[in-house]
Every structure is written in C-alpha cells, then in structure tokens.
Scaffold this active site. Structure first.
Site, mmCIF file in Angstrom:
data_model
loop_
_atom_site.group_PDB
_atom_site.id
_atom_site.type_symbol
_atom_site.label_atom_id
_atom_site.label_comp_id
_atom_site.label_asym_id
_atom_site.label_seq_id
_atom_site.Cartn_x
_atom_site.Cartn_y
_atom_site.Cartn_z
ATOM 1 N N ASP A 163 0.837 -1.203 0.000
ATOM 2 C CA ASP A 163 0.000 0.000 0.000
ATOM 3 C C ASP A 163 0.868 1.248 0.000
ATOM 4 O O ASP A 163 1.968 1.252 0.561
ATOM 5 C CB ASP A 163 -0.904 -0.019 1.239
ATOM 6 C CG ASP A 163 -2.041 0.976 1.123
ATOM 7 O OD1 ASP A 163 -2.319 1.459 -0.002
ATOM 8 O OD2 ASP A 163 -2.668 1.291 2.155
ATOM 9 N N HIS B 121 2.669 3.389 -9.041
ATOM 10 C CA HIS B 121 2.520 1.955 -9.323
ATOM 11 C C HIS B 121 3.765 1.406 -10.034
ATOM 12 O O HIS B 121 4.196 0.288 -9.766
ATOM 13 C CB HIS B 121 1.272 1.700 -10.158
ATOM 14 C CG HIS B 121 0.001 2.050 -9.415
ATOM 15 N ND1 HIS B 121 -0.217 1.685 -8.109
ATOM 16 C CD2 HIS B 121 -1.103 2.744 -9.800
ATOM 17 C CE1 HIS B 121 -1.397 2.135 -7.715
ATOM 18 N NE2 HIS B 121 -1.954 2.783 -8.719
ATOM 19 N N LEU C 99 11.485 -20.343 -4.512
ATOM 20 C CA LEU C 99 10.520 -19.477 -3.828
ATOM 21 C C LEU C 99 9.184 -19.679 -4.511
ATOM 22 O O LEU C 99 9.106 -19.711 -5.741
ATOM 23 C CB LEU C 99 10.940 -18.003 -3.947
ATOM 24 C CG LEU C 99 9.911 -16.963 -3.487
ATOM 25 C CD1 LEU C 99 9.792 -16.955 -1.963
ATOM 26 C CD2 LEU C 99 10.299 -15.555 -3.965
HETATM 27 C C1 FPP Z 1 -1.742 0.180 -3.383
HETATM 28 O O1 FPP Z 1 -1.339 1.510 -3.454
HETATM 29 C C2 FPP Z 1 -1.244 -0.588 -4.498
HETATM 30 C C3 FPP Z 1 -2.025 -1.204 -5.444
HETATM 31 C C4 FPP Z 1 -3.491 -1.158 -5.455
HETATM 32 C C5 FPP Z 1 -1.452 -1.935 -6.559
HETATM 33 C C6 FPP Z 1 -0.166 -2.656 -6.266
HETATM 34 C C7 FPP Z 1 0.548 -2.758 -7.550
HETATM 35 C C8 FPP Z 1 1.883 -2.708 -7.707
HETATM 36 C C9 FPP Z 1 2.835 -2.652 -6.606
HETATM 37 C C10 FPP Z 1 2.490 -2.683 -9.055
HETATM 38 C C11 FPP Z 1 2.276 -3.863 -9.900
HETATM 39 C C12 FPP Z 1 2.454 -5.159 -9.237
HETATM 40 C C13 FPP Z 1 2.999 -6.206 -9.837
HETATM 41 C C14 FPP Z 1 3.030 -7.526 -9.159
HETATM 42 C C15 FPP Z 1 3.590 -6.107 -11.154
HETATM 43 P P1 FPP Z 1 -2.445 2.625 -3.554
HETATM 44 O O2 FPP Z 1 -2.605 3.009 -4.969
HETATM 45 O O3 FPP Z 1 -3.709 2.177 -2.894
HETATM 46 O O4 FPP Z 1 -1.759 3.753 -2.741
HETATM 47 P P2 FPP Z 1 -2.484 4.885 -1.881
HETATM 48 O O5 FPP Z 1 -3.110 4.199 -0.702
HETATM 49 O O6 FPP Z 1 -1.345 5.751 -1.480
HETATM 50 O O7 FPP Z 1 -3.476 5.560 -2.773
#
Ligand code: FPP
Length: 327
Positions: free
Chosen positions: A54, A71, A165
């Site tokens: 997050d 992201h 893994l």
């Molecule tokens: C949460 O941050 C993150 C996500 C909803 C997506 C996670 C995706 C990635 C780390 C990139 C792609 C992953 C892979 C496996 C290739 P948020 O957007 O909710 O952050 P915020 O709470 O600050 O808005």
C-alpha cells in the site's frame, strides 16, 4: 501501454527513492552477493510472507507525480523484495497486486495496473525461471482478458517445477471470495456425492482455497501506514503475525524487509497454547517461545490435491504438539 516505461526496465538505475535512514540489518544473510544465492532457511525466519503493498499513490503524490508513477515504482519494489526473499530463504511470498475492490478505481488507473502487471511479467519471467521461482496468480482470473489469462497460464507453466521461492500474486482477489469459492467447491462435491458432510473440516476448506498446497502466512506485512487487512488472505492469516510499516510501498526495500523479518524473529507465537506447554521457563516470559520456523497445528494443508503439488513446500513438520492432540 505500448512500451515498457524506462524506469521500470530491469537494468534501469533511474530515480531512486529518497534517502532514508536505514537501520541495522539484523537478519541473517547467507549466499553470494553476486546473485540470488539460495540459503538454508534459518531459525526464526517466516516460511510464508504475505504483503499488502500500500502507498503507491501517496508516494507519487508526495513527489508531484501521477499515481501511475507510484505503481511503476511499486513494481520495481516487488522485484527487490522477491530477490531478498530468495536470498534469505523465505519459501513463499504472496503479494496483493489487485483486489476485487480495485475495479472501482478510475478506469485509466485500472488499465495501467493491468498493463503494468502484464509488462512486468513479460520482463521478469526469464528471471523467475532462472532463480527457481514458482509463480502463480491467485484470484478470480475470469474477469481479465483472455490475453492476460494466457500470459498467466504460460508463466505458471514455465515455473511450475521451481522450488526456490513460491511467489503468489493476488489479482482480482478477495479473502471473502476465496472462502466463498472454497465453500462452493465443497458444496458441489457434496451434491455430486464425492464428499461426506463429516469430511468438511478446516483442512478440507484450506485445500480448496486459492493458496492450497502452501502453509499459511506466518508474517503479514502491510506498508503505507494503514492498519487493516483489507480482505487479504482472511482465512489463511488466522495465526499470522501482523507487521505494519509506515513506509510507502515503493520505499519498502531489502532493508525494510530485513527489519520486518527481524521483528518477526522476536515475536512469541503460541497458537492458543500457554507458555508451559511450549516448554518455556517462566511460562512464556521469554520471546520466541515457539520458534517461528515451527508450524501451526493445521499446517500443511492435508487435503491439497495433486494439482497443487507444485506449490507444496517441503517444510518439515516441527515437533510441536498439535492443538488437536492436546484436546
Ligand atoms: C496500493 O497503493 C497498491 C495497489 C493497489 C497496486 C499494487 C501494484 C503494484 C505494486 C504494481 C504492480 C504489481 C505487480 C506484481 C507487477 P495505492 O494506490 O492504494 O496507494 P495509496 O493508498 O497511497 O493511494
């Protein structure tokens, strides 16, 4: 997304996260620095780590960047954490890439997340194979395009015999969905006469969850400062140690993981027992009464089907009396 963003290419050294104070690496590192040297699992190391990644959006906003840049940076952090798990000998890692609720985000962001997932997988598959990573996606894949599903199937197939893994990426996943689909699977077996009512127990449910064949997570990490489970691995995390990091996900690097692992190694795990039952002097006033490489009573998933064999870990059962034996 037609092309892969430069900052996300494997050899890229663009924009590093802002400097932050790193604390001593208290974990036990083994293996060579030149590659992902495999290690013998060490005492106190979690077998299975689950992570809610997050804070991508906030990380980007703090830098005046669009959320999608967060992201992309988050995807780079995934690689660092996977590499560190390999180096340290963590056997399984499950990361939450896209929740069932994430579809409610703006269409453009959903599109970028899906494209990022696909481009990352395209780029990383070679490394996953090389580094003995068994890859699988958990979640309701039917919501994604046929192209997405095919790419996932191919990656799973290419890595299915790897043992270094076990990497699960949760996409269109929700813990309640997982429990519901396991219940549905059991109900249909019951109706078809392939399952006795009396055989429906925790192991039978566990064997039909998306994580079937894996031990439950020992360590559940959430970055970004929030302290919620957000519908991730609800059943599986019943005994997980929770670790909340204030770091935004793109900042969560090998050192941050080392701190989480060191914190885990200091935790005392009892699985409902009392200190004296675990042989602790003083009845549990010491830390680590039950070593964290010991296993909870319901591990491994006894009823896992052969189809899940490639994800079954060879972690030995430890000499801990099960709760059932004690009852
Ligand atoms: C949460 O941050 C993150 C996500 C909803 C997506 C996670 C995706 C990635 C780390 C990139 C792609 C992953 C892979 C496996 C290739 P948020 O957007 O909710 O952050 P915020 O709470 O600050 O808005």
């Amino acid at each position: 997304m037609g092309s892969v963003p430069q900052e996300f290419l494997p050899e890229s050294s663009s924009k590093s996260p802002p400097a932050r104070t790193t604390q001593p690496d208290t974990g036990q590192r083994q293996g060579s620095d030149s590659g992902l040297g495999k290690v013998t699992p060490v005492s106190g190391l979690p077998t299975h780590v689950a992570i809610i990644m997050d804070g991508n959006g906030r990380w980007a906003r703090q830098r005046g960047l669009p959320r999608t840049a967060g992201h992309r940076a988050g995807a780079k952090a995934v690689r660092a954490v996977v590499e560190e798990c390999l180096r340290r000998g963590v056997s399984a890692l499950t990361i939450f890439a896209f929740s069932s609720e994430n579809w409610r985000r703006p269409k453009s962001e959903v599109r970028v997340l899906i494209e990022l997932f696909m481009s990352t997988l395209r780029i990383e598959i070679r490394r996953l194979v090389e580094h003995d990573v068994c890859f699988r996606v958990i979640g309701d894949l039917s919501a994604f395009s046929e192209k997405f599903q095919r790419q996932v199937r191919e990656a799973e197939q290419a890595t299915r015999d790897n043992r270094g893994l076990s990497l699960q990426v949760a996409a269109n996943y929700g813990g309640r969905w997982d429990i519901a689909q396991a219940a549905r699977a059991l109900a249909s077996e019951l109706v078809a006469g392939r399952m006795d009512l009396d055989a429906i127990d925790e192991a039978a449910i566990g064997a039909r969850l998306a994580t079937s064949g894996l031990p439950d997570p020992d360590l559940f990490i959430r970055t970004g400062g929030e302290k919620r489970l957000s519908n991730f691995l609800l059943w599986q995390s019943a005994y997980a140690e929770l670790y909340f990091s204030e770091l935004m996900w793109p900042e969560f690097d090998a050192d941050a993981l080392a701190l989480a692992l060191a914190d885990f190694a200091r935790r005392q795990r009892r699985f409902g027992l009392i200190g004296e039952q675990l042989g602790e002097p003083g009845g549990g006033l010491q830390h680590n009464a039950l070593q964290n490489d010991q296993v909870p009573p319901n591990f491994p998933n006894e009823g896992a089907s052969d189809a899940d064999a490639s994800h079954r870990l060879d972690t030995p059962m430890m000499p801990v009396q099960s709760a059932r034996d004690l009852a």
